[in-house]
Scaffold this motif. Structure first.
Motif, mmCIF file in Angstrom:
data_model
loop_
_atom_site.group_PDB
_atom_site.id
_atom_site.type_symbol
_atom_site.label_atom_id
_atom_site.label_comp_id
_atom_site.label_asym_id
_atom_site.label_seq_id
_atom_site.Cartn_x
_atom_site.Cartn_y
_atom_site.Cartn_z
ATOM 1 N N THR A 8 8.961 -0.990 14.624
ATOM 2 C CA THR A 8 8.423 -0.259 13.489
ATOM 3 C C THR A 8 9.468 -0.182 12.397
ATOM 4 O OG1 THR A 8 7.072 1.093 14.975
ATOM 5 C CG2 THR A 8 7.388 1.902 12.724
ATOM 6 N N LEU A 9 9.084 -0.690 11.184
ATOM 7 C CA LEU A 9 10.018 -0.666 10.058
ATOM 8 C C LEU A 9 10.046 0.717 9.444
ATOM 9 C CD1 LEU A 9 9.076 -4.035 8.349
ATOM 10 C CD2 LEU A 9 11.075 -3.577 9.773
ATOM 11 N N PRO A 10 11.203 1.103 8.958
ATOM 12 C CA PRO A 10 11.302 2.392 8.265
ATOM 13 C C PRO A 10 10.415 2.380 7.020
ATOM 14 C CG PRO A 10 13.468 1.557 8.814
ATOM 15 C CD PRO A 10 12.517 0.452 9.090
ATOM 16 N N PRO A 11 9.852 3.522 6.633
ATOM 17 C CA PRO A 11 8.981 3.588 5.448
ATOM 18 C C PRO A 11 9.656 3.060 4.186
ATOM 19 C CG PRO A 11 8.794 5.599 6.726
ATOM 20 C CD PRO A 11 9.909 4.817 7.341
ATOM 21 N N ALA A 12 10.942 3.295 4.016
ATOM 22 C CA ALA A 12 11.643 2.833 2.819
ATOM 23 C C ALA A 12 11.645 1.313 2.740
ATOM 24 C CB ALA A 12 13.071 3.358 2.810
ATOM 25 N N VAL A 13 11.791 0.654 3.892
ATOM 26 C CA VAL A 13 11.785 -0.814 3.928
ATOM 27 C C VAL A 13 10.397 -1.339 3.606
ATOM 28 C CG1 VAL A 13 12.138 -2.846 5.375
ATOM 29 C CG2 VAL A 13 13.692 -0.890 5.565
ATOM 30 N N ILE A 14 9.377 -0.695 4.156
ATOM 31 C CA ILE A 14 7.998 -1.103 3.887
ATOM 32 C C ILE A 14 7.688 -0.975 2.398
ATOM 33 C CG2 ILE A 14 5.570 -0.543 4.305
ATOM 34 C CD1 ILE A 14 6.394 0.319 7.131
ATOM 35 N N ASP A 15 8.115 0.158 1.804
ATOM 36 C CA ASP A 15 7.893 0.361 0.370
ATOM 37 C C ASP A 15 8.593 -0.712 -0.452
ATOM 38 O OD1 ASP A 15 6.382 2.584 0.888
ATOM 39 O OD2 ASP A 15 7.995 4.029 0.516
ATOM 40 N N TYR A 16 9.793 -1.081 -0.037
ATOM 41 C CA TYR A 16 10.552 -2.104 -0.757
ATOM 42 C C TYR A 16 9.835 -3.449 -0.682
ATOM 43 C CZ TYR A 16 14.222 -5.474 -1.807
ATOM 44 O OH TYR A 16 14.948 -6.513 -2.331
ATOM 45 N N ILE A 17 9.324 -3.813 0.495
ATOM 46 C CA ILE A 17 8.627 -5.087 0.664
ATOM 47 C C ILE A 17 7.362 -5.118 -0.196
ATOM 48 C CG2 ILE A 17 7.318 -6.511 2.300
ATOM 49 C CD1 ILE A 17 9.315 -5.597 4.462
ATOM 50 N N ILE A 18 6.627 -4.003 -0.204
ATOM 51 C CA ILE A 18 5.405 -3.923 -1.002
ATOM 52 C C ILE A 18 5.717 -4.068 -2.484
ATOM 53 C CG2 ILE A 18 3.529 -2.392 -1.730
ATOM 54 C CD1 ILE A 18 3.506 -1.280 1.138
ATOM 55 N N CYS A 19 6.773 -3.374 -2.946
ATOM 56 C CA CYS A 19 7.166 -3.456 -4.357
ATOM 57 C C CYS A 19 7.558 -4.881 -4.747
ATOM 58 C CB CYS A 19 8.316 -2.488 -4.636
ATOM 59 S SG CYS A 19 7.829 -0.750 -4.639
ATOM 60 N N GLU A 20 8.345 -5.538 -3.864
ATOM 61 C CA GLU A 20 8.761 -6.908 -4.132
ATOM 62 C C GLU A 20 7.559 -7.866 -4.172
ATOM 63 O OE1 GLU A 20 11.917 -8.405 -4.756
ATOM 64 O OE2 GLU A 20 12.189 -6.298 -5.310
ATOM 65 N N TRP A 21 6.613 -7.635 -3.247
ATOM 66 C CA TRP A 21 5.429 -8.496 -3.209
ATOM 67 C C TRP A 21 4.597 -8.332 -4.474
ATOM 68 C CZ3 TRP A 21 3.844 -12.551 -0.679
ATOM 69 C CH2 TRP A 21 2.504 -12.912 -0.736
ATOM 70 N N ARG A 22 4.446 -7.091 -4.917
ATOM 71 C CA ARG A 22 3.697 -6.843 -6.141
ATOM 72 C C ARG A 22 4.397 -7.442 -7.356
ATOM 73 N NH1 ARG A 22 2.093 -0.472 -4.978
ATOM 74 N NH2 ARG A 22 0.325 -0.907 -3.583
ATOM 75 N N ALA A 23 5.717 -7.315 -7.392
ATOM 76 C CA ALA A 23 6.478 -7.895 -8.505
ATOM 77 C C ALA A 23 6.335 -9.410 -8.515
ATOM 78 C CB ALA A 23 7.947 -7.506 -8.395
ATOM 79 N N HIS A 24 6.352 -10.008 -7.322
ATOM 80 C CA HIS A 24 6.169 -11.459 -7.208
ATOM 81 C C HIS A 24 4.790 -11.857 -7.723
ATOM 82 C CE1 HIS A 24 6.587 -15.508 -5.655
ATOM 83 N NE2 HIS A 24 5.479 -15.366 -4.934
ATOM 84 N N GLY A 25 3.761 -11.070 -7.378
ATOM 85 C CA GLY A 25 2.412 -11.344 -7.843
ATOM 86 C C GLY A 25 2.300 -11.261 -9.350
ATOM 87 N N ARG A 26 2.987 -10.268 -9.950
ATOM 88 C CA ARG A 26 2.955 -10.131 -11.407
ATOM 89 C C ARG A 26 3.633 -11.317 -12.081
ATOM 90 N NH1 ARG A 26 3.952 -4.605 -10.171
ATOM 91 N NH2 ARG A 26 6.197 -4.930 -10.470
ATOM 92 N N LYS A 27 4.761 -11.775 -11.504
ATOM 93 C CA LYS A 27 5.462 -12.923 -12.073
ATOM 94 C C LYS A 27 4.596 -14.179 -12.009
ATOM 95 C CE LYS A 27 10.184 -11.328 -11.164
ATOM 96 N NZ LYS A 27 11.417 -11.571 -10.377
#
Length: 225
Positions: A8-27
């Motif tokens: 189980t990943l820590p919530p902070a890591v999950i949030d970071y992955i989600i943010c990076e994925w969204r940023a990648h999608g925007r780019k």
């Protein structure tokens, strides 16, 4: 036997992955939008048929010189210099953009490859980079020319009535069919997809000799149509 352990990943890591994925999608979306805008801009400077060949990866179709049987079209506006002298720069710019937009639409509807605009002059040809047969290309060039003359008559009356012009304007059209060299010509930094040769020169001379409001075709074109 194998044993699996679920981490189980820590919530902070999950949030970071989600943010990076969204940023990648925007780019990716921004890049796609920039490419679409770039393609739209390029298509205004390059003939639609040439753009299609490039986008399809058929680079050799436009990046070489071929001897082709073409039907070549030239037109210009009679007395354009005097017309330009009577109008303000903004008015002549608006007039030319509207006029050339109308002529471009007719040329594209008939399958012409739009070579270039030279002031008020228009050069197009049929037969490259795609060919539909000598007779059909000559017929389409003549049909296009008749449609252009009709549209110019309508626009001329409309613009005089609206006060955009002080008198009617007329165009001259010359058409010739013959073998020309077609392909990319220019320098390493700047190339044009165009046709050259004496048959092209003949089409230009026919346009000069044509009566305003008419279409003057060579014997070679006449035989085909």
């Amino acid at each position: 036997s194998f044993s699996w352990r679920v981490m189980t990943l820590p919530p902070a890591v999950i949030d970071y992955i989600i943010c990076e994925w969204r940023a990648h999608g925007r780019k990716l979306a921004e890049t796609a939008d920039q490419l679409a805008r770039a393609n739209d801009l390029v298509s205004r400077y390059v003939a639609a048929q040439v753009t299609e060949q490039i986008m399809a990866g058929n680079y050799e179709a436009v990046n070489r010189h071929d001897r082709r049987e073409l039907t070549i079209f030239f037109s210009d506006i009679k007395g354009f210099g005097a017309l330009a002298d009577r109008l303000e720069p903004e008015d002549i710019s608006e007039f030319m953009n509207d006029y050339l937009s109308e002529m471009t639409g007719i040329a594209q509807a008939h399958g012409a490859t739009i070579d270039k605009f030279i002031g008020d002059a228009v050069m197009t040809f049929f037969g490259a980079p795609r060919t539909t047969g000598d007779r059909e290309q000559a017929l389409q060039a003549v049909r296009m020319s008749i449609a252009m003359q009709r549209r110019v008559g309508e626009l001329s009356r409309k613009w005089v009535k609206e006060g955009r012009l002080d008198e009617a304007f007329h165009i001259r059209i010359g058409i010739n069919t013959g073998v020309a060299s077609v392909g990319n010509f220019g320098s390493r930094e700047r190339m044009d997809y165009t046709a050259i040769g004496r048959q092209v020169n003949l089409a230009a001379r026919l346009q000069v000799a044509c009566e305003p409001g008419g279409v003057l075709i060579s014997h070679a074109t006449w035989v085909l149509v």
